[in-house]
Design a protein around this motif. Structure first.
Motif: not given
Length: 305
Positions: A212-220, A234-238, A240-244
């Motif tokens: 999985v790519p580095k956490k972040g936002v990508y053009v796809t 968006n690749v990541g954990t969100n 702002t809205v999630s603590a999982s």
């Protein structure tokens, strides 16, 4: 294309490619071109492993291509037979001469073998491409070693491409792959926050063995039923809205808003946009997503996607 999980004696004399071929990058493509040119009407065969040897040694090596994806690349290159073997302790401890004599000569009955310059085999990787060729020549079989394939000043390798993907350097990784790195998966239900913010997203369930790519936002690009749509992912954990802490892949497809639950999609990664970050509130998050989407729209006019 036939796929075998055990090696039985062959009575023809195939042309055989040896390697793991994760990523099927431009170096691998060169190897398969040479295999094809030297097959001379014989069957083209791949001998490879289902699991990466590193993982048996305790390393958590993720795959650029899943096993299904590798098989699809082999099929597209006109491979006739694939030996998809489990890499286990028995294989790992096999002597280099035994591998050549029992597997390549006695069972596969090779006419020609093609390998990369960095190919190793046998217990403790004691055999290399030079030794392989010397031994095969003694049996009257042909052996071809592919020189390193360069991109800019880099030797192209699956190891380097994995590192580039993990660093978010998708553009360079794609140049070395010869295609856009992708993650396929089934659309699953999410928390529908994107839709509430005015940017509906699809969330995919993907193979956890896939890198999985580095956490972040990508053009796809998002491919659905063979149609390609411009998107932002968006690749990541969100945060702002999630603590999982669980890694998610969420994609907003520009101009598309329809129910896709249960559909199989492919997300092609084109370029890195920005790091994932935690915003103070939902309004800040919404404003940033708006900027990201506008950036992608503007980029679409310039990029060949």
């Amino acid at each position: 294309m036939n796929v075998y999980e055990i090696v039985e004696k062959r009575h023809d004399s195939p042309a055989v490619a040896l390697g793991f071929f994760d990523g099927f990058h431009i170096g691998h493509k060169r190897l398969f071109e040479v295999l094809d040119a030297n097959s001379r009407g014989r069957k083209k065969v791949v001998f490879t492993f289902k699991n990466h040897p590193d993982n048996l040694l305790g390393f958590d090596t993720k795959y650029i291509l899943t096993n299904e994806e590798r098989l699809e690349f082999f099929r597209n290159y006109g491979i006739d037979d694939v030996y998809f073997i489990e890499f286990n302790k028995k294989i790992m401890q096999m002597d280099k001469d035994r591998f050549i004599e029992e597997i390549l000569i006695d069972k596969l009955n090779v006419s020609v073998v093609v390998v990369g310059y960095d190919f190793t085999f046998g217990y403790m990787a004691e055999g290399d491409s030079k030794y392989l060729c010397e031994k095969l020549h003694q049996f009257g079989r042909k052996c071809i070693v592919i020189d390193p394939v360069m991109y800019q000043e880099h030797i192209v390798s699956s190891t380097l491409i994995r590192r580039l993907i993990l660093e978010g350097n998708i553009k360079l990784a794609n140049c070395m792959l010869g295609f856009n790195f992708f993650i396929s998966g089934t659309v699953k239900k999410g928390n529908r926050l994107g839709k509430k913010l005015g940017f509906p997203t699809i969330n995919i369930k993907f193979d956890k063995e896939k890198i999985v790519p580095k956490k972040g936002v990508y053009v796809t690009n998002t491919i659905i039923d063979d149609r390609r749509y411009l998107s932002i992912t968006n690749v990541g954990t969100n945060p702002t809205v999630s603590a999982s802490g669980n890694i998610k892949i969420e994609t907003h497809i520009l101009g598309v808003d329809k129910d896709m639950y249960g559909r199989r999609v492919k997300i092609e990664f084109i370029d890195f946009v920005r790091e994932e970050k935690k915003f103070s509130n939902i309004d800040e998050l919404k404003n940033q997503i708006t900027q990201d989407v506008e950036y992608v729209r503007a980029l679409f006019c310039k990029a060949s996607i």
